[in-house]
Design an enzyme around this catalytic site. Structure first.
Site, PDB file in Angstrom:
ATOM      1  N   HIS A  67       0.797  -1.438   0.260  1.00 25.61           N
ATOM      2  CA  HIS A  67       0.085  -0.044   0.023  1.00 25.61           C
ATOM      3  C   HIS A  67       0.661   1.042   0.402  1.00 25.61           C
ATOM      4  CE1 HIS A  67       0.517  -0.334   4.153  1.00 25.61           C
ATOM      5  NE2 HIS A  67       0.747   0.690   4.314  1.00 25.61           N
ATOM      6  N   ASP A 112       0.318  -7.880   1.853  1.00 21.08           N
ATOM      7  CA  ASP A 112       0.481  -6.087   1.942  1.00 21.08           C
ATOM      8  C   ASP A 112       1.942  -6.445   1.863  1.00 21.08           C
ATOM      9  OD1 ASP A 112       0.591  -3.663   1.575  1.00 21.08           O
ATOM     10  OD2 ASP A 112       0.196  -2.876   4.035  1.00 21.08           O
ATOM     11  N   SER A 208       4.845   2.938   7.781  1.00 25.01           N
ATOM     12  CA  SER A 208       4.058   1.993   6.754  1.00 25.01           C
ATOM     13  C   SER A 208       5.805   0.827   6.257  1.00 25.01           C
ATOM     14  CB  SER A 208       3.210   1.729   6.201  1.00 25.01           C
ATOM     15  OG  SER A 208       1.955   2.084   6.320  1.00 25.01           O
TER      16      SER A 208
END
Length: 262
Positions: A67, A112, A208
């Site tokens: 992402h 992910d 992230s």
């Protein structure tokens, strides 16, 4: 230290929950300048905006969260302070990007992950070195090190110039299922559950893609967590690197047929 996860429009369409755009470590301290030589920073090429963290695997490959992907992006290696450039800092671009397309025994929560092949090899230096892939699976109860340039406060957004590091605990996956019933997490998963149940320490927005290092091994990728960050009894989810080893290694080896894990 709060690690902040970066929201990706692609996963917003695919997933029915809200991810953090990039996570930062809340409740932590500035990382030692020598402990994150493998930590890279992903930036948007046009806006020059910091997006996510990532991990250098070797001279040509970076592992991060899917992402975090953007069409136009570049990678800073050997960075500590965003505003102070080391002599050995290097900038690279994505030559190739690989996304996890395996379907057997993998749910949407398990995918992910993104491999980036750099446009040219990196030269190792005082502030740049790779992090090895794990050689054994993680163990519940392990103390794990999280790091990144993500938010250090939540819900108010405070972004640091330097990476922050914090220790969090690897928890049983069922703890995350119980903590987040609204997401109807599958009974089994290839994601990791980690956090501090007392609250106050967590990854957060803009962390992230960064690594979760447990007992010295690269076991997780910062993936998702509650908003605000660092809530009591609300641990976060991390992509489990060990369960993606076959896929990672087959791509790096240049094999025409990608190996999907069993």
């Amino acid at each position: 230290m709060v690690l902040i996860r970066v929201l990706a429009n692609l996963l917003i369409l695919q997933l029915s929950y809200a991810q953090k755009s990039s996570e930062l470590v809340i409740g932590g301290d500035e990382c030692n300048i020598d402990e994150h030589r493998f930590l890279v920073a992903l930036y948007h090429s046009r806006s020059k905006t910091f997006l996510c963290g990532g991990t250098l695997l070797n001279e040509e490959w970076v592992l991060t969260a899917a992402h975090c992907n953007r069409v136009f992006m570049y990678i800073r290696l050997g960075m500590h302070n965003k505003n102070v450039k080391f002599d050995d800092e290097q900038i690279r671009y994505a030559k190739e990007k690989y996304f996890f397309r395996c379907h057997n025994n993998f749910t949407r929560w398990d995918k992910d992950i993104m491999l980036i092949r750099l446009n040219k090899p990196v030269s190792y230096s005082e502030h740049i070195a790779p992090l090895s892939l794990p050689f054994s699976p993680p163990s519940v109860g392990s103390v794990c090190r999280a790091m990144g340039w993500g938010q250090t406060t939540s819900p108010q957004e405070t972004l640091p110039d330097v990476p922050h590091c914090a220790n969090i605990n690897l928890l049983d996956y069922e703890v995350c299922r119980t903590a987040h019933p609204q997401f109807r997490l599958p009974a089994t998963s290839r994601t990791l559950c980690a956090g501090v149940l007392e609250g106050g320490i967590d990854t957060c927005n803009r962390d992230s893609g960064g690594p979760l290092i447990c007992n010295g091994q690269f076991q997780g990728i910062v993936f998702w967590g509650p908003d605000p960050c660092a809530q009591p009894d609300k641990p976060g989810l991390y992509t489990k690197v060990f369960d993606h080893l076959d896929w990672i290694q087959s791509i790096i080896a240049g094999e025409k047929t990608v190996n999907c894990p069993p």
